[in-house]
Write a protein that holds these residues in place. Structure first.
Motif, PDB file in Angstrom:
ATOM      1  N   ASN A   1       0.849  -1.185   0.000  1.00 38.38           N
ATOM      2  CA  ASN A   1       0.000   0.000   0.000  1.00 38.38           C
ATOM      3  C   ASN A   1       0.876   1.222   0.000  1.00 38.38           C
ATOM      4  O   ASN A   1       1.980   1.179   0.494  1.00 38.38           O
ATOM      5  N   PRO A   2       0.475   2.319  -0.549  1.00 40.35           N
ATOM      6  CA  PRO A   2      -0.839   2.640  -1.108  1.00 40.35           C
ATOM      7  C   PRO A   2      -1.006   2.226  -2.563  1.00 40.35           C
ATOM      8  O   PRO A   2      -2.063   2.407  -3.147  1.00 40.35           O
ATOM      9  N   TYR A   3       0.039   1.636  -3.164  1.00 40.38           N
ATOM     10  CA  TYR A   3      -0.043   1.239  -4.572  1.00 40.38           C
ATOM     11  C   TYR A   3      -1.133   0.204  -4.809  1.00 40.38           C
ATOM     12  O   TYR A   3      -1.871   0.289  -5.787  1.00 40.38           O
TER      13      TYR A   3
ATOM     14  N   ALA B   1      -3.910  -0.438  -3.108  1.00 41.42           N
ATOM     15  CA  ALA B   1      -5.275   0.099  -2.999  1.00 41.42           C
ATOM     16  C   ALA B   1      -5.661   0.893  -4.241  1.00 41.42           C
ATOM     17  O   ALA B   1      -6.776   0.745  -4.757  1.00 41.42           O
TER      18      ALA B   1
ATOM     19  N   GLN C   1      -6.238   9.055  -2.446  1.00 42.02           N
ATOM     20  CA  GLN C   1      -5.519   7.865  -2.903  1.00 42.02           C
ATOM     21  C   GLN C   1      -4.341   8.250  -3.799  1.00 42.02           C
ATOM     22  O   GLN C   1      -3.246   7.714  -3.657  1.00 42.02           O
TER      23      GLN C   1
ATOM     24  N   ALA D   1      -1.590   9.870  -1.715  1.00 38.13           N
ATOM     25  CA  ALA D   1      -0.834   8.880  -0.950  1.00 38.13           C
ATOM     26  C   ALA D   1       0.211   8.199  -1.833  1.00 38.13           C
ATOM     27  O   ALA D   1       1.345   7.950  -1.398  1.00 38.13           O
ATOM     28  N   VAL D   2      -0.138   7.923  -3.079  1.00 36.62           N
ATOM     29  CA  VAL D   2       0.822   7.325  -4.007  1.00 36.62           C
ATOM     30  C   VAL D   2       1.908   8.330  -4.361  1.00 36.62           C
ATOM     31  O   VAL D   2       3.087   7.967  -4.448  1.00 36.62           O
TER      32      VAL D   2
END
Length: 78
Positions: free
Chosen positions: A13-15, A17, A33, A36-37
């Motif tokens: 994560n976050p990849y 998700a 999202q 976060a990436v």
């Protein structure tokens, strides 16, 4: 690409998700999202590449599903 196409591979994560969300319903991807990436990847370019790869993977999975659906169908008789 494989993760967004539904493969069960281990991605952190976050990849994970975001890739899963792109594959399932990309219209529900949130700014949080993507942010976060961007933070995890360290740059906008790296985040873009991840989103792009996930999108291509999801598209190819849909393409394969469409080909499977029409495979074996014949033209209607004249």
């Amino acid at each position: 690409m494989a993760r967004s196409a539904g493969a069960t591979i281990s991605v952190e994560n976050p990849y994970d998700a975001l890739a899963r969300q792109i594959g399932e319903s990309s219209y529900r991807v949130t700014d949080a999202q993507v942010e976060a990436v961007k933070v995890a990847a360290g740059s906008d370019k790296a985040a873009f590449e991840m989103v792009f790869a996930a999108s291509v993977g999801a598209g190819l999975a849909r393409w394969d599903a469409a080909l499977s659906a029409i495979e074996g169908l014949d033209d209607a008789p004249a």
